[in-house]
Design a protein around this motif. Structure first.
Motif, PDB file in Angstrom:
ATOM      1  N   SER A  38       0.826  -1.208   0.000  1.00  0.00           N
ATOM      2  CA  SER A  38       0.000   0.000   0.000  1.00  0.00           C
ATOM      3  C   SER A  38       0.859   1.255   0.000  1.00  0.00           C
ATOM      4  CB  SER A  38      -0.916   0.007   1.224  1.00  0.00           C
ATOM      5  OG  SER A  38      -1.757  -1.104   1.206  1.00  0.00           O
ATOM      6  N   GLU A  41       2.268   1.726  -3.500  1.00  0.00           N
ATOM      7  CA  GLU A  41       1.260   2.225  -4.439  1.00  0.00           C
ATOM      8  C   GLU A  41       0.973   3.710  -4.222  1.00  0.00           C
ATOM      9  OE1 GLU A  41      -1.597   1.844  -7.507  1.00  0.00           O
ATOM     10  OE2 GLU A  41      -0.212   0.320  -6.803  1.00  0.00           O
ATOM     11  N   THR A  58       8.466   1.882   2.095  1.00  0.00           N
ATOM     12  CA  THR A  58       7.798   0.599   1.927  1.00  0.00           C
ATOM     13  C   THR A  58       8.301  -0.413   2.963  1.00  0.00           C
ATOM     14  OG1 THR A  58       7.572   1.010  -0.437  1.00  0.00           O
ATOM     15  CG2 THR A  58       7.335  -1.263   0.301  1.00  0.00           C
TER      16      THR A  58
END
Length: 66
Positions: A38, A41, A58
Motif C-alpha cells: 500500500s 502504491e 515501503t
C-alpha cells in the motif's frame, strides 16, 4: 484494471486462508506485506518520489506490525 482483478482473484483466497488456517505470526507477516504494498502504491501515485525514499518507506510500513 485487468492486473488489479488478477491480484484480487489470487490475493483474496490467500488472505482468507491465512486468516482462518495459519498461525498468528503468518498473519503479522501478511499484514506487513499488505502495508508495504500500500505504501508503494501511494508513493508511486504521488510521483516525483526518489527510489530510495520509496524503498525506505515501503520497508518501514512492512515492518510496522512487528
Amino acid at each position: 484494471m485487468k492486473t488489479r482483478i488478477i491480484v484480487a482473484a489470487i490475493g483474496l483466497p490467500l488472505l482468507l486462508a491465512v486468516i482462518f488456517f495459519a498461525p498468528v505470526w503468518a498473519y503479522g507477516i501478511l499484514v506487513g506485506l499488505i502495508a508495504g504494498m500500500s505504501a508503494w502504491e501511494l508513493l508511486r501515485c504521488v510521483g516525483g518520489v526518489t527510489p530510495r525514499m520509496l524503498w525506505i518507506s515501503t520497508a518501514s510500513a512492512g515492518l510496522m506490525p512487528f
